[in-house]
Design an enzyme around this catalytic site. Sequence first.
Site, PDB file in Angstrom:
ATOM      1  N   HIS A  92      -0.125 -16.453  -4.831  1.00  0.00           N
ATOM      2  CA  HIS A  92      -1.262 -16.039  -5.661  1.00  0.00           C
ATOM      3  C   HIS A  92      -0.846 -15.693  -7.090  1.00  0.00           C
ATOM      4  CE1 HIS A  92      -3.650 -14.970  -1.761  1.00  0.00           C
ATOM      5  NE2 HIS A  92      -3.694 -16.254  -2.048  1.00  0.00           N
ATOM      6  N   CYS A 131      -2.736 -21.958 -29.200  1.00  0.00           N
ATOM      7  CA  CYS A 131      -3.888 -22.887 -29.222  1.00  0.00           C
ATOM      8  C   CYS A 131      -5.230 -22.165 -29.236  1.00  0.00           C
ATOM      9  CB  CYS A 131      -3.809 -23.822 -28.018  1.00  0.00           C
ATOM     10  SG  CYS A 131      -4.365 -23.062 -26.485  1.00  0.00           S
ATOM     11  N   THR A 168       0.832  -1.210   0.000  1.00  0.00           N
ATOM     12  CA  THR A 168       0.000   0.000   0.000  1.00  0.00           C
ATOM     13  C   THR A 168       0.867   1.262   0.000  1.00  0.00           C
ATOM     14  OG1 THR A 168      -0.267  -0.194   2.394  1.00  0.00           O
ATOM     15  CG2 THR A 168      -2.054  -1.021   1.049  1.00  0.00           C
ATOM     16  N   CYS A 200      -2.292 -19.290 -20.448  1.00  0.00           N
ATOM     17  CA  CYS A 200      -3.363 -19.791 -21.299  1.00  0.00           C
ATOM     18  C   CYS A 200      -4.124 -20.853 -20.528  1.00  0.00           C
ATOM     19  CB  CYS A 200      -2.792 -20.365 -22.588  1.00  0.00           C
ATOM     20  SG  CYS A 200      -4.040 -21.253 -23.545  1.00  0.00           S
TER      21      CYS A 200
HETATM   22 ZN   LIG Z   1      -2.697 -21.973 -25.308  1.00  0.00          ZN
END
Ligand SMILES: [Zn+2]
Length: 255
Positions: free
Chosen positions: A125, A161, A30, A133
């Site tokens: 996280h 992809c 912060t 992806c």
């Molecule tokens: Zn991909």
Amino acid sequence: MTGADDIEAARRLVDAAQRVVVLTGAGISTESGIPDFRGPRGVWTRNPAAEKQSTIQNYLAEPEVRKAAWRSRLDSPAWRAEPNAGHRALVALERRGKLHALVTQNIDELHQRAGQSPELVVEVHGSMRRVMCWECGRRAPMEEALARVRAGEDDPHCRDCSGILKSDTISFGQALVPEVIDRALNAAAEADLLLAVGTTLQVQPVASMVPIAARAGARIVIVNDQPTAMDALADAIVREPIGEVLTAICAAKGP
Ligand SMILES: [Zn+2]
């Protein structure tokens, strides 16, 4: 209220330690201008739509949610955030040879940008500075995807992809990565001092690093502006501004 005595107590504990494990939460960022998402003045508290945007089911199902997410990523003030004195103090701790691991709940990479060795940083996280992806798992710099948005794509997909791209962070509704959590909890068990900074220690499983470290014999230092769920386990608690406190307790004493 705390004061100079608590800082001195925390400093002595850090001086005596050899394997410090640090856990950082939103509070350390912060001071760099990155808002705390869940706090009383947090982004999600004020804007429930922002929370919906970061729920994985909505993000995958609704193109409009993804388009809004990309627009808000472009505008995020977090890209311009710089590390602060708190981040730099933890780099000083590493240079003293005391840092065993730095586990962070933050996704801003400010620890690495301050100069922390990336191999010591455990990002439970993920990182907002990468995309992943959803189909093939390919990871790439966020900047590449943002450049495509700036060039006119409103919902860029994977070049390999055609899968949906998202920030390489743990969204609401998305499982944590077991290997990463194991690494964090194992590090806590190996610590001789656990330093928790800028977190109220309410989110599991990461909060359990504190009792795990305590059971293994580690001393516990908590630096946070509000009471935390683990204060009863602490050997020292400091409530002053984080940047100042960490500078005082982590930097080597001068000659
Ligand atoms: Zn991909």
